[in-house]
Design a protein around this motif. Structure first.
Motif, mmCIF file in Angstrom:
data_model
loop_
_atom_site.group_PDB
_atom_site.id
_atom_site.type_symbol
_atom_site.label_atom_id
_atom_site.label_comp_id
_atom_site.label_asym_id
_atom_site.label_seq_id
_atom_site.Cartn_x
_atom_site.Cartn_y
_atom_site.Cartn_z
ATOM 1 N N THR A 1 36.142 -0.060 14.894
ATOM 2 C CA THR A 1 36.356 -0.953 13.760
ATOM 3 C C THR A 1 37.672 -0.646 13.067
ATOM 4 O O THR A 1 38.462 -1.558 12.768
ATOM 5 C CB THR A 1 35.194 -0.831 12.753
ATOM 6 N N THR B 1 26.271 -4.723 19.605
ATOM 7 C CA THR B 1 26.755 -4.114 18.367
ATOM 8 C C THR B 1 27.955 -4.944 17.937
ATOM 9 O O THR B 1 28.927 -5.063 18.690
ATOM 10 C CB THR B 1 27.203 -2.661 18.592
ATOM 11 N N HIS B 2 27.913 -5.537 16.763
ATOM 12 C CA HIS B 2 29.008 -6.371 16.279
ATOM 13 C C HIS B 2 30.042 -5.490 15.587
ATOM 14 O O HIS B 2 29.721 -4.816 14.614
ATOM 15 C CB HIS B 2 28.468 -7.448 15.335
ATOM 16 N N ARG C 1 31.494 3.309 16.779
ATOM 17 C CA ARG C 1 31.614 1.989 16.144
ATOM 18 C C ARG C 1 32.642 2.031 15.017
ATOM 19 O O ARG C 1 33.482 1.129 14.889
ATOM 20 C CB ARG C 1 30.254 1.543 15.600
ATOM 21 N N ASP D 1 27.192 -8.594 10.793
ATOM 22 C CA ASP D 1 25.851 -8.838 11.357
ATOM 23 C C ASP D 1 25.203 -10.047 10.679
ATOM 24 O O ASP D 1 24.620 -10.913 11.346
ATOM 25 C CB ASP D 1 24.959 -7.608 11.149
ATOM 26 N N ALA D 2 25.330 -10.107 9.357
ATOM 27 C CA ALA D 2 24.737 -11.218 8.608
ATOM 28 C C ALA D 2 25.438 -12.529 8.920
ATOM 29 O O ALA D 2 24.792 -13.583 9.032
ATOM 30 C CB ALA D 2 24.814 -10.930 7.107
ATOM 31 N N GLU D 3 26.759 -12.490 9.083
ATOM 32 C CA GLU D 3 27.518 -13.705 9.378
ATOM 33 C C GLU D 3 27.179 -14.252 10.758
ATOM 34 O O GLU D 3 27.045 -15.462 10.950
ATOM 35 C CB GLU D 3 29.022 -13.418 9.280
ATOM 36 N N GLU E 1 20.577 -9.345 19.578
ATOM 37 C CA GLU E 1 20.144 -7.953 19.421
ATOM 38 C C GLU E 1 20.659 -7.048 20.529
ATOM 39 O O GLU E 1 20.561 -5.820 20.417
ATOM 40 C CB GLU E 1 18.616 -7.891 19.374
ATOM 41 N N SER F 1 33.197 -6.703 8.895
ATOM 42 C CA SER F 1 32.585 -5.806 9.882
ATOM 43 C C SER F 1 31.271 -5.273 9.331
ATOM 44 O O SER F 1 30.853 -5.611 8.221
ATOM 45 C CB SER F 1 33.534 -4.651 10.212
ATOM 46 N N GLY F 2 30.606 -4.430 10.111
ATOM 47 C CA GLY F 2 29.375 -3.793 9.671
ATOM 48 C C GLY F 2 28.269 -4.780 9.333
ATOM 49 O O GLY F 2 28.171 -5.850 9.947
ATOM 50 N N PRO F 3 27.447 -4.471 8.341
ATOM 51 C CA PRO F 3 26.331 -5.351 7.958
ATOM 52 C C PRO F 3 26.781 -6.759 7.573
ATOM 53 O O PRO F 3 26.057 -7.728 7.789
ATOM 54 C CB PRO F 3 25.710 -4.620 6.764
ATOM 55 N N GLU F 4 27.989 -6.871 6.996
ATOM 56 C CA GLU F 4 28.506 -8.185 6.607
ATOM 57 C C GLU F 4 28.716 -9.069 7.835
ATOM 58 O O GLU F 4 28.367 -10.256 7.832
ATOM 59 C CB GLU F 4 29.817 -8.038 5.837
#
Length: 324
Positions: A271, A115-116, A267, A303-305, A112, A298-301
């Protein structure tokens, strides 16, 4: 008119005009060099990749200064990233290795805190021995481990990470104990292997191809379920009947991370510039020659990975290191 008073008045007027300009006009990101922290020694896979990307990013208008900050399986350098200002001028290389120690509670860092930005690479791992070693095949190495239980040394960049897990899985395949040797980066493992200070190492093709081509290192096995196009004659552990994924699948990846709470516009800019460099013909050719996959999510994808990989490693590590 008094010249000094005139100059002071002019400066005040100019300052007032500048202050009245929109913030984006005063300083549009990026308006200076970006510090790129590589949390490993120079010469390792992350360092090699960053230095190859450096001129490609410059073509996109992103000038980066690379700084190696090794230690703590990436935690020292990434700690500096986590505590930097979230203005886009400090970024770092997140990896599955650092995710592993975060997931296991081996560092106070938390995902947390970052920022990915974008994934740079997905890398296979291989078991190597010195080119001067008498061991020529994976079968011979496993037999050597069985004949010398608890004595054979395997070096990895960092501890409690995927490299370390696969070292443990190699010993598990032999059914014996071994001696794990941790170093602050892949380049140190390479130099210690070439100097025959350790008997084997778990590394990426991208950081060892030159030494493999020169004969200074010899790859014995691939920690994947299919052979690598760049090393077609090197068998997988699966080919030899050794399961290196007994507790679940794992992926070794590298990605760009920045401090948490970054401006979404910054961001997005970061990216876009990285994505253009990663998808350039030059970098695609570099990836093909060095045996790694480009998958710039990138982005939410992303973050989930990151969350998915961290969770998987935590589960596998608990099992792999229980008797390590």
């Amino acid at each position: 008119m008094n010249i000094a008073r005139y100059l002071v008045s002019s400066a005040i007027v100019a300052g007032a005009l500048i202050a009245g300009l929109p913030a984006t006009a005063a300083a549009e990101y990026p308006d200076r060099e970006v510090r790129w922290v590589i949390p490993w020694n120079a010469g390792g896979s992350n360092d090699i990749m960053a230095r190859y990307l450096q001129p490609l990013l410059a073509k996109q208008g992103l000038k980066v200064v690379i700084e190696n900050v090794p230690g703590g399986t990436g935690a020292v350098g990434m700690g500096q990233v986590a505590t930097a200002r979230p203005d886009g001028y400090t970024i770092g290389n997140g990896t599955s290795s650092t995710l592993a120690i975060i997931a296991q509670g081996k560092t106070p860092l938390k995902n947390e805190q970052f920022t990915h930005i974008i994934r740079v690479s997905v890398d296979p791992l291989i078991l190597l021995v010195p080119g001067k070693s008498n061991i020529k095949t994976l079968e011979e190495f496993i037999a050597h481990m069985k004949a010398n239980p608890g004595k054979v040394t395997i070096g990895t960049p960092g501890a409690n990470n995927i490299n370390h897990i696969f070292a443990a899985m190699t010993a598990r395949g032999a059914g014996v104990a071994y001696r794990h040797v941790s170093y602050p980066g892949g380049s140190r493992v390479i130099s210690e292997l070439m100097g025959q200070q350790v008997e084997a190492g778990v590394l990426k093709p991208s950081e060892t191809m030159e030494q493999i081509k020169s004969g200074d290192l010899r790859p014995l096995g691939v920690f994947e379920n299919k052979r690598l196009e760049v090393l077609p004659n090197v068998p997988t552990f699966k080919d030899k009947g050794i399961d290196v994924f007994p507790f679940g699948p794992m992926v070794q990846m590298a990605y760009i991370a920045a401090p948490a709470n970054m401006d979404p516009k910054v961001r997005a800019t970061l990216t876009a510039k990285f994505k253009a460099a990663l998808e350039s013909p030059e970098f695609k050719d570099f990836a093909a020659k060095n045996g790694f996959l480009i998958d710039p999510i990138s982005g939410p994808e992303l973050d989930a990975e990151v969350a998915k990989v961290a969770k998987a490693i935590a589960v596998v590590a608990q099992q792999a290191f229980s008797k390590d």
